[in-house]
Motif scaffolding. Sequence first.
Motif, PDB file in Angstrom:
ATOM      1  N   THR A 164      37.553 -31.106 -73.690  1.00  0.00           N
ATOM      2  CA  THR A 164      37.993 -32.466 -74.015  1.00  0.00           C
ATOM      3  C   THR A 164      38.225 -32.655 -75.510  1.00  0.00           C
ATOM      4  N   VAL A 165      37.218 -32.336 -76.320  1.00  0.00           N
ATOM      5  CA  VAL A 165      37.302 -32.636 -77.753  1.00  0.00           C
ATOM      6  C   VAL A 165      38.382 -31.792 -78.427  1.00  0.00           C
ATOM      7  N   ILE A 166      38.450 -30.498 -78.104  1.00  0.00           N
ATOM      8  CA  ILE A 166      39.460 -29.647 -78.728  1.00  0.00           C
ATOM      9  C   ILE A 166      40.856 -30.060 -78.274  1.00  0.00           C
ATOM     10  N   SER A 167      40.987 -30.496 -77.025  1.00  0.00           N
ATOM     11  CA  SER A 167      42.293 -30.963 -76.543  1.00  0.00           C
ATOM     12  C   SER A 167      42.721 -32.231 -77.266  1.00  0.00           C
ATOM     13  N   ILE A 168      41.779 -33.153 -77.482  1.00  0.00           N
ATOM     14  CA  ILE A 168      42.093 -34.373 -78.237  1.00  0.00           C
ATOM     15  C   ILE A 168      42.492 -34.024 -79.666  1.00  0.00           C
ATOM     16  N   ALA A 169      41.772 -33.055 -80.266  1.00  0.00           N
ATOM     17  CA  ALA A 169      42.132 -32.624 -81.621  1.00  0.00           C
ATOM     18  C   ALA A 169      43.530 -32.004 -81.641  1.00  0.00           C
ATOM     19  N   HIS A 170      43.880 -31.285 -80.588  1.00  0.00           N
ATOM     20  CA  HIS A 170      45.222 -30.703 -80.484  1.00  0.00           C
ATOM     21  C   HIS A 170      46.279 -31.804 -80.433  1.00  0.00           C
ATOM     22  N   ILE A 171      46.012 -32.843 -79.656  1.00  0.00           N
ATOM     23  CA  ILE A 171      46.928 -33.980 -79.576  1.00  0.00           C
ATOM     24  C   ILE A 171      47.085 -34.640 -80.949  1.00  0.00           C
ATOM     25  N   ASP A 172      45.966 -34.889 -81.612  1.00  0.00           N
ATOM     26  CA  ASP A 172      46.013 -35.576 -82.912  1.00  0.00           C
ATOM     27  C   ASP A 172      46.782 -34.762 -83.956  1.00  0.00           C
ATOM     28  N   SER A 173      46.661 -33.445 -83.893  1.00  0.00           N
ATOM     29  CA  SER A 173      47.336 -32.612 -84.891  1.00  0.00           C
ATOM     30  C   SER A 173      48.838 -32.519 -84.656  1.00  0.00           C
ATOM     31  N   LEU A 174      49.316 -32.981 -83.495  1.00  0.00           N
ATOM     32  CA  LEU A 174      50.740 -32.899 -83.170  1.00  0.00           C
ATOM     33  C   LEU A 174      51.400 -34.266 -83.061  1.00  0.00           C
ATOM     34  N   LYS A 175      50.735 -35.310 -83.507  1.00  0.00           N
ATOM     35  CA  LYS A 175      51.315 -36.648 -83.413  1.00  0.00           C
ATOM     36  C   LYS A 175      52.496 -36.785 -84.362  1.00  0.00           C
ATOM     37  N   MET A 176      53.539 -37.438 -83.880  1.00  0.00           N
ATOM     38  CA  MET A 176      54.756 -37.637 -84.668  1.00  0.00           C
ATOM     39  C   MET A 176      54.865 -39.091 -85.094  1.00  0.00           C
ATOM     40  N   GLU A 177      55.385 -39.295 -86.283  1.00  0.00           N
ATOM     41  CA  GLU A 177      55.619 -40.639 -86.805  1.00  0.00           C
ATOM     42  C   GLU A 177      57.039 -40.734 -87.323  1.00  0.00           C
ATOM     43  N   SER A 178      57.538 -41.951 -87.369  1.00  0.00           N
ATOM     44  CA  SER A 178      58.917 -42.170 -87.807  1.00  0.00           C
ATOM     45  C   SER A 178      59.073 -41.735 -89.262  1.00  0.00           C
ATOM     46  N   GLU A 179      60.142 -41.003 -89.535  1.00  0.00           N
ATOM     47  CA  GLU A 179      60.400 -40.514 -90.891  1.00  0.00           C
ATOM     48  C   GLU A 179      61.101 -41.551 -91.746  1.00  0.00           C
ATOM     49  N   SER A 180      61.918 -42.407 -91.138  1.00  0.00           N
ATOM     50  CA  SER A 180      62.685 -43.403 -91.899  1.00  0.00           C
ATOM     51  C   SER A 180      62.129 -44.789 -91.628  1.00  0.00           C
ATOM     52  N   SER A 181      60.852 -44.985 -91.979  1.00  0.00           N
ATOM     53  CA  SER A 181      60.259 -46.301 -91.796  1.00  0.00           C
ATOM     54  C   SER A 181      60.793 -47.251 -92.859  1.00  0.00           C
ATOM     55  N   ALA A 182      60.918 -48.515 -92.484  1.00  0.00           N
ATOM     56  CA  ALA A 182      61.433 -49.518 -93.416  1.00  0.00           C
ATOM     57  C   ALA A 182      60.462 -49.701 -94.575  1.00  0.00           C
ATOM     58  N   PRO A 183      60.987 -50.111 -95.745  1.00  0.00           N
ATOM     59  CA  PRO A 183      60.084 -50.371 -96.875  1.00  0.00           C
ATOM     60  C   PRO A 183      59.021 -51.399 -96.498  1.00  0.00           C
ATOM     61  N   GLY A 184      57.762 -51.040 -96.743  1.00  0.00           N
ATOM     62  CA  GLY A 184      56.657 -51.926 -96.411  1.00  0.00           C
ATOM     63  C   GLY A 184      56.148 -51.776 -94.998  1.00  0.00           C
ATOM     64  N   GLU A 185      56.904 -51.070 -94.156  1.00  0.00           N
ATOM     65  CA  GLU A 185      56.506 -50.908 -92.765  1.00  0.00           C
ATOM     66  C   GLU A 185      55.688 -49.639 -92.605  1.00  0.00           C
ATOM     67  N   GLN A 186      54.574 -49.741 -91.838  1.00  0.00           N
ATOM     68  CA  GLN A 186      53.785 -48.564 -91.556  1.00  0.00           C
ATOM     69  C   GLN A 186      54.595 -47.629 -90.661  1.00  0.00           C
ATOM     70  N   PRO A 187      54.483 -46.309 -90.866  1.00  0.00           N
ATOM     71  CA  PRO A 187      55.206 -45.383 -89.987  1.00  0.00           C
ATOM     72  C   PRO A 187      54.843 -45.628 -88.520  1.00  0.00           C
ATOM     73  N   GLN A 188      55.845 -45.657 -87.689  1.00  0.00           N
ATOM     74  CA  GLN A 188      55.634 -45.933 -86.271  1.00  0.00           C
ATOM     75  C   GLN A 188      55.267 -44.653 -85.531  1.00  0.00           C
ATOM     76  N   PHE A 189      54.243 -44.760 -84.675  1.00  0.00           N
ATOM     77  CA  PHE A 189      53.841 -43.622 -83.860  1.00  0.00           C
ATOM     78  C   PHE A 189      54.882 -43.400 -82.765  1.00  0.00           C
ATOM     79  N   LEU A 190      55.511 -42.247 -82.774  1.00  0.00           N
ATOM     80  CA  LEU A 190      56.599 -41.957 -81.844  1.00  0.00           C
ATOM     81  C   LEU A 190      56.147 -41.186 -80.615  1.00  0.00           C
ATOM     82  N   GLY A 191      55.007 -40.554 -80.688  1.00  0.00           N
ATOM     83  CA  GLY A 191      54.539 -39.742 -79.576  1.00  0.00           C
ATOM     84  C   GLY A 191      53.958 -38.441 -80.084  1.00  0.00           C
ATOM     85  N   VAL A 192      53.885 -37.459 -79.218  1.00  0.00           N
ATOM     86  CA  VAL A 192      53.275 -36.176 -79.535  1.00  0.00           C
ATOM     87  C   VAL A 192      54.335 -35.082 -79.395  1.00  0.00           C
TER      88      VAL A 192
END
Length: 976
Positions: free
Chosen positions: A760-788
């Motif tokens: 469980t824990v290593i699988s969750i760590a695997h998920i967290d290490s592969l999370k993707m976020e938006s590269e072109s976030s708007a100024p002032g906007e936090q990067p959006q979580f796009l998935g894994v």
Amino acid sequence: MTVCAKEEIWGKICNYYSHWIINFLLFIPEIPPVSPAAERLRYILGEDDDMPTPTLFTEMDTLQHEGDELEWKESARWVKFEEKVEEGGERWSKPHVSTLSLHSLFELRTCLQTGTVLLDLDGYSLPQIVEEIIERQIEEGMISPDLREKISFVLLRKHRHQTKKPIHRSFADMGKSSSSASELFFLLCCLPGHAQSRSMNDIADTPSTDQLKNKFMKKIPRDAEASNVLVGEVDFLTKPFVAFVRLAQATTLGGLTEVPVPTRFLFVLLGPQGKAKSYNEIGRAIATLMVDDLFSDVAYKARDREDLIAGIDEFLDEVIVLPPGEWDPKIRIEPPKKVPSAEKRLDMYPLGLMNGTAGGGGGLVEDEIFCGGLFLDIKRKLPWLPSDFYEGFHIQSISAVLFIYLGCITNAITFGGLLGDATDNYQGVMESFLGTALAGTVFCLFSGQPLIILSSTGPILIFEKLLFEFSKNNGIDYMELRLWIGIHSCLQCFILVATDASYIIKYMTRFTEEGFSSLISFIFISDAIKKMVGAFKYYPINTDFKPDYVTAYKCECLAPDPSDSFILTKQRLLNVTGLDWSQLSKKECLKYGGSLVGKSCKYVPDLALMSFILFFGTYSMTVSLKKFKFSRYFPTKLRKLISDFSIFMSIMTFVGLDMLMGLKTPKLIVPTEFKPTRPDRGWLVMPFGKNPWWIYLASFVPALLVTILIFMDQQISAVIVNRKENKLKKGCGYHLDLFWVGVLMAACSFMGLPWYVAATVISIAHIDSLKMESESSAPGEQPQFLGVREQRLTGILVFVLTGVSIFLAPVLQFIPMPVLYGVFLYMGVASLSGIQFWDRIKLYMMPSKHQPDFSFLRHVPLRRVHLFTLVQITCLAVLWILKSTFLAIIFPVMILGLMGVRKMLDMVFSQHDLAWLDDLLPEKEKKKKEDDKKKGKDKKKAKPDDSEDEVRNTSFCCPLQEAWITTCCCWLSACV
């Protein structure tokens, strides 16, 4: 019969049926009132549309007057939040939430009602669009024809953006080039008159070099479109000139926009002089509306002027007004970390009534066909197979591989050592390495969810220990008995797969998931801390140390007493009569029979302290670097790169520190030869010949316990990995995963390797290490979580590296074990983040005024929240106690017990409370209807006897419910 008698009978009938109708209406869920604007928008936006609405970049330009010179100057821009040109004109303001006056919104509404609205205009250039607008205004009698050239002249002036120089130029500067000379000649000739005598089209037809090189393009998505807002005051108009244009196709309009983004919308507001501030606020209002998710959808799908008005009305319904006396309008509001989705503004039902599905098992459908679930998993995963490999080629995958690899080899070494002690080295570190590499690689290649990492678990270790002791005490061959248990367990897994038994995870709600994942996380945390405490025991610190008596702290090796005949004999044999005992090491002194004397002989304080520095330093540095992507320093890409490689950088930093200090801290020990740990066993276990025949059948019973353990461990871990919060797009594969776990059970049993299941824990760590976020976030906007980043490559590489680790021993031997314990601690703590159970535990220590604004606290009384949390804590404590005793072998049965406890909570808590604190258990009838719908079956008409049940389970739309209530109320009033 008299009239009075008829009225009396009729009244009794009405009273009887009115009571029934009122009870009937109680089954209809109460729906909050919806405004007419929201109802209209729901109709507009409810139309099926496969194309998502593009992101809008909005730019507002204001008309500048410098004598007779006219120019459009960029004053603000929006991608998500507003950025203003500061008064100095040399920099942009910090992105902030737009604050609008209510008056400007009403004026904007009036402008759209009275101005020109052109939807789906075929425009290819700005002059042609301007001509269309003016022509429409003349046709509708809004302006006189003699204003055509003046308005056109103003709208086609040059646009100066922040990247361009101001228009303040001397005549000498204009004469430096031919173009400037012609401009000077034009000005000199036309100075007595108006500027209208200049070229009618002063705006560039193609994007300039400044536009093409603008770095701001990195903040805008590739498919973005632009909306331009032009506001200004002129001296030749007596009433405002307003136009809202939507182009049929987005078109690049030369130098109109700061960045080379095609324009889709154009808003023009020209008015008489003296109201520049009002025009500017109206322009800011429409610009803010255009970047609002809901209004931008309306703008794209509007069919007429009234749809746009409805969009403004809905926006006004949601606007919050701040009293001017209680708040300073000059304050710029920081962008929030999380913005609610626009869909919630149109939701008809509250969450408590709509949340009727369990949190786990998304995409899992029970199939009545034999092995139907397995076939559906294979059919679902086959189309994604190519992308499962090429999507892994990303720099983020490198950091994930390094992180998970170190966690896997540490776990393999730790588990292998414990397993060797428990089974008299029938299984040891070498078997653990080989089994991890084999099982993990096969699983990542062929499983339904390759993000899951296989590993050995604590309950399996306890089962192996009890099985070995049973075999030893009864004269049974351990390896052969274990082989038959593995074969039976494999067959039982196949039966569970064939009968779609994985559907039981539909009943694993957040209550069960969080209890299980919290227990595994606490095990990781406690084991890491226990290892460090063990280091302090192995290298004790002298707490009685006194600096003033430092001369008394020494350790000497004393020669043995000559009167001891045994020692003398040993000395003669070893020929050590001439040894200098004061120069011998600790091991040599004890080897030759000497004794250690001194207060510092058993204390090694530097190693214990250094081990703690490596342990806690690795953990704290990893946490700090992981959060570095939210820092204000360095560019975005560099921050993200540091965050992705935070664990690797922390490990390398403290490995380097350990090498620099040169202390003999405990290091990672890796096998150097490829051979079984126990010399008298081979790599293959024979199934016959060493045990009685009845053992082959009787092993079915312990195999059943192993199967329950494997099934529960595997499926709960899979549910946690497949949570909807992770936004996985390639679907789940519960049946396919269990099938391959069963195959690997048999394969590992034949080779005498440990059994493996989802960690469980290593699988969750695997998920967290592969999370993707938006590269072109708007100024002032936090990067959006796009998935894994869903792929198979990282898992395969991790287990291949684990297999070849025996050849990497010269390198791995430099890694201190305290550093890896720090990685374990980080895994355990990181897997607790985002668990609602952990958030609710912290509420016990918080006063009400300091509690976070959790959604469940808004709808559930605090005492009920605490009661629900207390039940979970009690269940977790029971699981922890069982795990710490010999009863850990029934651990999977206790996980099933958690599901029973959750079912009993339905009698203690209301469904409303459970909908916010947990997930509602699926109903059998509801499940059948969902299955029928997914299979495309026609719905059968409900029987008359079932009509009441049908009403109970049906959710009415707003107009239907309103019609029912209106009809019944009218009928009741007529009866009365």
